[in-house]
Design an enzyme around this catalytic site. Structure first.
Site, PDB file in Angstrom:
ATOM      1  N   HIS A 110      12.643   7.274  68.671  1.00  0.00           N
ATOM      2  CA  HIS A 110      13.482   8.459  68.414  1.00  0.00           C
ATOM      3  C   HIS A 110      12.665   9.623  67.857  1.00  0.00           C
ATOM      4  O   HIS A 110      11.696   9.417  67.120  1.00  0.00           O
ATOM      5  CB  HIS A 110      14.588   8.134  67.399  1.00  0.00           C
ATOM      6  CG  HIS A 110      15.651   7.232  67.919  1.00  0.00           C
ATOM      7  ND1 HIS A 110      16.748   7.681  68.616  1.00  0.00           N
ATOM      8  CD2 HIS A 110      15.779   5.884  67.849  1.00  0.00           C
ATOM      9  CE1 HIS A 110      17.514   6.651  68.953  1.00  0.00           C
ATOM     10  NE2 HIS A 110      16.948   5.536  68.498  1.00  0.00           N
TER      11      HIS A 110
ATOM     12  N   HIS B 213      16.306  -3.733  61.163  1.00  0.00           N
ATOM     13  CA  HIS B 213      17.248  -2.833  61.845  1.00  0.00           C
ATOM     14  C   HIS B 213      18.287  -3.677  62.581  1.00  0.00           C
ATOM     15  O   HIS B 213      19.491  -3.459  62.467  1.00  0.00           O
ATOM     16  CB  HIS B 213      16.468  -1.936  62.797  1.00  0.00           C
ATOM     17  CG  HIS B 213      17.306  -1.008  63.612  1.00  0.00           C
ATOM     18  ND1 HIS B 213      18.027   0.028  63.066  1.00  0.00           N
ATOM     19  CD2 HIS B 213      17.541  -0.949  64.961  1.00  0.00           C
ATOM     20  CE1 HIS B 213      18.668   0.673  64.036  1.00  0.00           C
ATOM     21  NE2 HIS B 213      18.392   0.097  65.188  1.00  0.00           N
TER      22      HIS B 213
ATOM     23  N   HIS C  74      15.238  -4.146  71.069  1.00  0.00           N
ATOM     24  CA  HIS C  74      16.464  -4.698  70.457  1.00  0.00           C
ATOM     25  C   HIS C  74      17.660  -4.336  71.325  1.00  0.00           C
ATOM     26  O   HIS C  74      17.526  -3.631  72.323  1.00  0.00           O
ATOM     27  CB  HIS C  74      16.621  -4.242  69.008  1.00  0.00           C
ATOM     28  CG  HIS C  74      16.844  -2.765  68.805  1.00  0.00           C
ATOM     29  ND1 HIS C  74      15.888  -1.819  69.107  1.00  0.00           N
ATOM     30  CD2 HIS C  74      17.904  -2.072  68.315  1.00  0.00           C
ATOM     31  CE1 HIS C  74      16.345  -0.613  68.800  1.00  0.00           C
ATOM     32  NE2 HIS C  74      17.567  -0.730  68.331  1.00  0.00           N
TER      33      HIS C  74
ATOM     34  N   HIS D 280      18.922   1.551  73.870  1.00  0.00           N
ATOM     35  CA  HIS D 280      17.631   0.933  74.207  1.00  0.00           C
ATOM     36  C   HIS D 280      17.717   0.042  75.443  1.00  0.00           C
ATOM     37  O   HIS D 280      16.696  -0.311  76.016  1.00  0.00           O
ATOM     38  CB  HIS D 280      17.096   0.139  73.004  1.00  0.00           C
ATOM     39  CG  HIS D 280      16.855   1.020  71.806  1.00  0.00           C
ATOM     40  ND1 HIS D 280      15.609   1.415  71.409  1.00  0.00           N
ATOM     41  CD2 HIS D 280      17.731   1.637  70.965  1.00  0.00           C
ATOM     42  CE1 HIS D 280      15.708   2.227  70.362  1.00  0.00           C
ATOM     43  NE2 HIS D 280      16.994   2.373  70.072  1.00  0.00           N
TER      44      HIS D 280
HETATM   45 FE    FE Z   1      17.894   3.571  68.645  1.00  0.00          FE
HETATM   46 ZN    ZN Z   2      18.712   0.832  67.265  1.00  0.00          ZN
END
Ligand code: FE
Ligand code: ZN
Length: 254
Positions: free
Chosen positions: A170, A113, A55, A60
């Site tokens: 994460h 998300h 994403h 990222h």
């Molecule tokens: Fe993240």
């Molecule tokens: Zn994120």
């Protein structure tokens, strides 16, 4: 057999390098930064074939442009995020196939998300790179999607083989587990797993990857069908999406 390296970067991100020894091809998942990836490529004498982004968030994609400039790699990322992924070359969506050497990678669309979030399933080695959709004992916050969308996305993950390795982006496991215990205080698998997590973190060791089997037993966001959990949060006889939404809200305020 793929070689998978896990690089801890920034505060709590993981970058993954995936190397196929047969073809010599190498992929990197969600390079938050470029330098640690360049260092590993140099040490191992690997050439970067492509970047896979899950994403558009900065933690990222932050290394995309520098890696592309220095390695001439291709950047593969969600088609829906074409306008917000730096350097994107190929947009992918649900069901698309990518190959690393002979290794098949399936793209699964997981909005929630972010609206364009995708995850990458390396089918031969049964490794899932799930970005910020599923975390160990948690799931991503709903920045651009509804609880119903995220629930649907997680249902897709639930259908994968139980032995699937879950490589999330994460190291949030310990905090996630503390919340999980508030909604499932009597879950024996969860209590046992948390003991191990505390030991690993005391030694600054990663708790990731986990397996889907472990997540199904301990991750409250995959356990909305547990009657005991439903009773604990006063959500019996509700739609599963609604139970999930309540767990997500409780976590947001934990
Ligand atoms: Fe993240
Ligand atoms: Zn994120």
């Amino acid at each position: 057999m793929l070689t998978i390296l896990q690089l801890p970067v920034l505060k709590d991100n993981y970058i993954y390098l995936i190397h196929d020894p047969l073809s010599g091809e190498t992929a990197v998942i969600d390079p938050a930064v470029a330098q640690p990836v360049l260092d590993v490529l140099a040490q191992r004498n690997w050439r970067l074939t492509f970047i896979l982004n899950t994403h558009h968030h900065a933690d990222h994609v932050g290394g995309n442009l520098e890696l592309k400039q220095k390695t001439s790699c291709t950047i593969i990322a969600p088609q829906a995020d074409t306008n917000r992924i730096p350097g994107i070359d190929r947009g992918v969506c649900e069901g698309d196939d990518i190959t690393l050497g002979e290794q098949a990678i399936m793209v699964i669309s997981t909005p929630g998300h972010t609206s364009g979030h995708v995850i990458y399933h390396f089918i031969n080695d049964n490794a899932l790179f799930c970005g910020d959709t599923l975390f160990s004992m948690g799931c991503g916050r709903l920045f651009e999607g509804t609880a119903e969308q995220m629930w649907q996305s997680l249902q897709k993950i639930k259908t994968l083989p139980a032995a699937t390795q879950i490589y999330c982006a994460h190291e949030y496991t310990q905090a996630n587990g503390r919340f999980a215990l508030t909604v499932e205080p009597d879950n024996a698998d969860l209590k046992q797993r948390m003991e191990l997590i505390h030991q690993l973190r005391e030694q600054h060791l990663p708790t990731v990857p986990s397996t889907l089997e472990q997540e199904l037993a301990t991750n409250p966001f995959l356990r909305e069908d547990s009657l005991v959990l439903q009773q604990t949060i006063n959500m019996t006889n509700q739609k599963p999406e609604a139970v999930f939404a309540k767990i997500r809200r409780l976590k947001d305020h934990f």
